[in-house]
Motif scaffolding. Structure first.
Motif, PDB file in Angstrom:
ATOM      1  N   CYS A 160     -93.057   6.025  39.012  1.00 28.80           N
ATOM      2  CA  CYS A 160     -93.778   5.261  40.011  1.00 28.80           C
ATOM      3  C   CYS A 160     -93.292   5.332  41.175  1.00 28.80           C
ATOM      4  O   CYS A 160     -93.978   5.036  42.203  1.00 28.80           O
ATOM      5  N   GLY A 161     -92.112   5.472  41.384  1.00 28.59           N
ATOM      6  CA  GLY A 161     -91.419   5.386  42.542  1.00 28.59           C
ATOM      7  C   GLY A 161     -91.364   3.940  43.174  1.00 28.59           C
ATOM      8  O   GLY A 161     -91.175   2.936  42.124  1.00 28.59           O
ATOM      9  N   VAL A 162     -91.033   3.571  44.177  1.00 30.99           N
ATOM     10  CA  VAL A 162     -90.564   2.179  44.758  1.00 30.99           C
ATOM     11  C   VAL A 162     -91.764   1.344  44.326  1.00 30.99           C
ATOM     12  O   VAL A 162     -93.113   1.882  44.845  1.00 30.99           O
ATOM     13  N   VAL A 163     -91.731   0.505  43.833  1.00 32.96           N
ATOM     14  CA  VAL A 163     -92.727  -0.475  43.454  1.00 32.96           C
ATOM     15  C   VAL A 163     -93.299  -1.275  44.553  1.00 32.96           C
ATOM     16  O   VAL A 163     -92.583  -1.930  45.474  1.00 32.96           O
ATOM     17  N   PRO A 164     -94.647  -0.905  44.825  1.00 32.63           N
ATOM     18  CA  PRO A 164     -95.245  -1.523  46.176  1.00 32.63           C
ATOM     19  C   PRO A 164     -95.730  -2.838  46.097  1.00 32.63           C
ATOM     20  O   PRO A 164     -95.881  -3.567  44.989  1.00 32.63           O
ATOM     21  N   PRO A 165     -96.194  -3.550  47.069  1.00 38.65           N
ATOM     22  CA  PRO A 165     -96.604  -5.010  47.150  1.00 38.65           C
ATOM     23  C   PRO A 165     -98.085  -4.847  46.858  1.00 38.65           C
ATOM     24  O   PRO A 165     -98.830  -6.092  46.566  1.00 38.65           O
ATOM     25  N   ASN A 166     -98.528  -3.812  47.032  1.00 35.44           N
ATOM     26  CA  ASN A 166    -100.241  -3.738  47.034  1.00 35.44           C
ATOM     27  C   ASN A 166    -100.623  -2.615  46.007  1.00 35.44           C
ATOM     28  O   ASN A 166    -101.362  -1.719  46.570  1.00 35.44           O
ATOM     29  N   PRO A 167    -100.243  -2.482  44.643  1.00 37.97           N
ATOM     30  CA  PRO A 167    -100.680  -1.405  43.942  1.00 37.97           C
ATOM     31  C   PRO A 167    -102.345  -1.240  43.996  1.00 37.97           C
ATOM     32  O   PRO A 167    -102.956  -0.074  43.830  1.00 37.97           O
TER      33      PRO A 167
END
Length: 248
Positions: A135-142
């Motif tokens: 995934c990488g860094v968990v984003p705020p807006n998947p």
């Protein structure tokens, strides 16, 4: 009445430790054989069109779709197929823990940076022919990241480099991520654990996938009690039901 049984708690172990890879640790077991059977059934469900990209999802959380997608990916790689397993569950990622790979860069990086850098995002695994894109860094807006033309372009590029790309997506009802992905790939598999996913939630999931014209290849029923299977292949993974059977 909600679609989920309230007493079921989210499984946090898979996020901390990854999921079990019985196809790797015990390849001659009955359950590993069931995963190979599932792989074969998926292959035969699409004879007229070669599958290059598949999404695995479920109706609700903690229903085993990450375990199934990872183990099916291993069985495909065992056939000599170059497989990429993508952690598209950017809310509760597990793949980096399952395969013990770095997670500093991954799908999020590819969707937010100017150019696709596969060298720093796609990781090798101990399984020959199997690669993973964490995934990488968990984003705020998947959802917003997935619902872009850049995601469309990424899928095209990935299918150029790999024979099969498998996406582990979030549950259908919880968020729109799975719907978005299902509208972009060649096929979708719905995981439905016995005794956990009730009939209403599975039906609702199918309706939501139909809205985006997803190509539902079939359903995998898991966590089946041996006494309900009636055969040699009874056990934790009950079976794969093709799209036509799933309608019954």
């Amino acid at each position: 009445m909600g679609l989920f049984r309230k007493e079921k708690k989210l499984d946090q172990d898979s996020m901390k430790e990854g999921v079990g890879l019985i196809t790797l640790t015990s390849p001659t077991s009955v359950i590993a054989e069931q995963f190979r059977t599932i792989r074969t059934n998926i292959q035969f469900s699409s004879i007229d069109q070669k599958l290059r990209s598949i999404v695995f999802t479920s109706s609700g959380p903690s229903q085993g779709k990450s375990t199934i997608s990872a183990n099916v990916a291993v069985t495909w790689a065992d056939q000599g197929v170059n497989v990429l397993l993508v952690d598209a569950d950017m809310r509760r990622p597990t793949i980096h823990q399952t395969f013990q790979v770095p997670n500093k860069k991954g799908l999020t990086s590819l969707l937010t940076e100017d150019e696709f850098d596969f060298n720093t995002t796609i990781q090798k695994t101990p399984v020959e022919h199997l690669f993973v894109l964490p995934c990488g860094v968990v984003p705020p807006n998947p959802s917003e990241l997935l619902n872009t033309k850049k995601m469309d372009k990424l899928i095209v590029e990935l299918t150029k480099h790999f024979d099969l790309v498998i996406f582990d997506a979030p549950p259908v009802i919880s968020v729109t991520d799975a719907q978005i992905l299902a509208s972009k790939v060649d096929g979708t598999i719905l995981v439905a654990p016995q005794g956990i996913a009730d009939k209403r939630s599975v039906i609702k999931s199918k309706e939501l996938l139909d809205v985006v014209h997803a190509r539902i290849l079939g359903t995998i029923m898991n966590r089946v009690k041996p006494e309900n299977t009636g055969g040699y292949y009874g056990g934790y993974y009950g079976g794969y039901y093709g799209a036509e059977e799933s309608k019954k």
